[in-house]
Design an enzyme around this catalytic site. Sequence first.
Site, PDB file in Angstrom:
ATOM      1  N   GLY A  59       7.005  10.184   3.104  1.00 55.33           N
ATOM      2  CA  GLY A  59       7.945   9.261   2.466  1.00 55.33           C
ATOM      3  C   GLY A  59       7.275   8.504   1.331  1.00 55.33           C
ATOM      4  O   GLY A  59       6.375   9.011   0.679  1.00 55.33           O
ATOM      5  N   SER A  60       7.703   7.248   1.166  1.00 57.19           N
ATOM      6  CA  SER A  60       7.328   6.491  -0.032  1.00 57.19           C
ATOM      7  C   SER A  60       5.834   6.241  -0.201  1.00 57.19           C
ATOM      8  O   SER A  60       5.409   5.840  -1.276  1.00 57.19           O
ATOM      9  CB  SER A  60       8.039   5.157  -0.031  1.00 57.19           C
ATOM     10  OG  SER A  60       9.411   5.360   0.127  1.00 57.19           O
ATOM     11  N   THR A  61       5.029   6.410   0.873  1.00 58.93           N
ATOM     12  CA  THR A  61       3.588   6.193   0.703  1.00 58.93           C
ATOM     13  C   THR A  61       3.025   7.137  -0.345  1.00 58.93           C
ATOM     14  O   THR A  61       1.916   6.967  -0.817  1.00 58.93           O
ATOM     15  CB  THR A  61       2.837   6.412   2.027  1.00 58.93           C
ATOM     16  OG1 THR A  61       3.477   7.437   2.747  1.00 58.93           O
ATOM     17  CG2 THR A  61       2.797   5.163   2.858  1.00 58.93           C
TER      18      THR A  61
END
Lengths: 589, 90
Positions: free
Chosen positions: A310-312
């Site tokens: 995801g956004s990491t």
Amino acid sequence: MKAGTNASRVAAAKGVAFSKSPVLAVRLPDWRSRVVLFVLFSAFLALAGRALWLQGVSNRFLQKQGASRYERTLELPATRGKIFDRNGIVLASSLPVKAVWAIPDDVKESSSAKLRELAQLLDMPQAELLKKLDSDRTFVYLKRQVEMDVIAKIEKLGIDGIDTRKEYKRYYPQGDVMAHIVGFTNVEDVGQEGIELAQQKNLVGQTGSRRVIKDRLGRIVEDVGLSREPHDGKDITLSVDSKLQYIAYNSVKDAVEKFHAKAGAAVVLDVHTGEVLALTNWPTYNPNDRSHLTGEQLRNRVITDTFEPGSTLKPFTVALALDKGLIKPTTLFDTGNGRYQTGGHTIRDTHPHGVIDVSTIIQKSSNIGTTKISELLTAQDMWEMFTKVGFGQAPRYGFPGAAAGRVRPYKSWPIVAKANMSFGQGISMSLLQLAHAWLIFARDGDIIPLSFQKVTEKPVGQQIISAKTAAQIRTMVESVVSPQGTAAQAQVAGYRVGGKTGTAQKVINGRYSQTHYVGSFAGIAPMSNPRFIIAVMIDDPSGPFHTGGAVAAPTFAALAANALRAANVPPDSTVTDIIIPEHPLEESN
Amino acid sequence: MSGKLNVVLTTLLVGCALSVVNARYQARHLFIDQERLQQQQRQLEIDWAQLQLDQSTLGKNERIEQIARSQLDMAPLSPARTQYLMEGGK
């Protein structure tokens, strides 16, 4: 002869020496004495020949027989190497114990009282002991790895047909805290998991042997022939720090309980050396007592499990665009009303952000923002970036079962792949790979190899992005942790930290689940002089919170605060009051 | 002349023989000493390993924290109530 003289004397007395007559003389034929002489001589010759034969020519058999009567070959056992943490604390060590075995036929004659006592000492029901003894075999193990003080008591019982054999038992004093790094060995002293398995070759010793002469009382009198020295296994010093490990373990354990998650994991890396300082999983197990071990407990989620981060992953897309000179931190993008159509798909943000700059895209974790940035990049550039930081590459950590993750070759990317990957979908990796890749931001744009063993030499890095880009990203991810960012709960009193949250929907039956999530956070601490990379993953939190910002960020904060304190890192911020907004901003992904 | 030589050689031979006996005797003794010391070394190594294990078990962070909290009434420090003394007097 005598008879002859007597006879001649008698005859002489009478004046007539009749025996003098050669005709009357009693005489044996000459050949008879010669035959006797010859027979005797040849018998002696045969004896001498035989003796010579046995002594000189065909002597091997007899020498062997002789030797086996006074010589013994002793096995010289080698101890398995110890495993230490970076500060010299023992994590695994072998001690001599004994296996108790029996010759069932001989034992049967013993009194049942003694057998009852034996069963008690062996800590097993008497019925089980009797069942083991009721066997046709001539050799039965009653119990392995019995400790020496118990052995002394068993030997005192003096039951016929019960004997012991020396062996080693592995002890893990740090227990469940270290289980997923150190692993364990089986009863035969062979590594099964973790470092015990990975370093089996180095840890295992080489047994030696010596040939000795023993006297009547069994004492060794003399060495004969060559002896092979036993070589103990090598000791291994790991990179892990017991204290940090304990802190990480507690943080993850608390988080899993607090957020009613299925599992959790965390890893702490040293920015300067690439060493793994802590690696922890919950649920875990006690390596000293593995009788109720389940697969869930055994699973090493940091290394062997892959997930969509995801956004990491967003900072990687932004870093690539910054590095190529396509954007600046101040470049503005229109994220509109939170919906954006591309390639037949709709990309969504949880909140409409309007026109924002690149820094804010990271701070607010805007999917549309990173999608628009990814439109400036080519698929090949993105793929190369991901590959260079190790995604989709078989890792060489020297740890068994390390997952490679999956990055599809850029030529087969569908149109939306660039957009999806820019915010970490359609790409999978292990938590350790993610933490490793974050090194490029914590360091000056270069990546160094990871190590599970203590590093003594300064590792050589491979430059991925420029030092300037890395510094820009650091500034951006620090803003994520501000009250305006998606991870306000990741703030640490007294220290400047930064990081990026991620909330990925779990893929269940090939589809993204709307109810099962993996919340993650990858961060750097402290910001002024990066020392640690800390990555946290909370799997399937089932409480009211499920986003990375709500479950993984506070876990990161707890871990980082204690880790920085434990490592004596001086505070780099005067802020001691943490401001967490009442309704923290939720990230979109 | 030859008789004298024989006497000398015989004495020499007997002397040698006796010294061989003596050397064997000494060797046995030294061997037994060595055996005993090696045994002692092995025992000490085991003791050392046992003590290292004990140290690790007793020094387990979990145990220390538990004792610090429950028996010694200690609490972890927080930056809010810590005065840091920095080089340069900041």
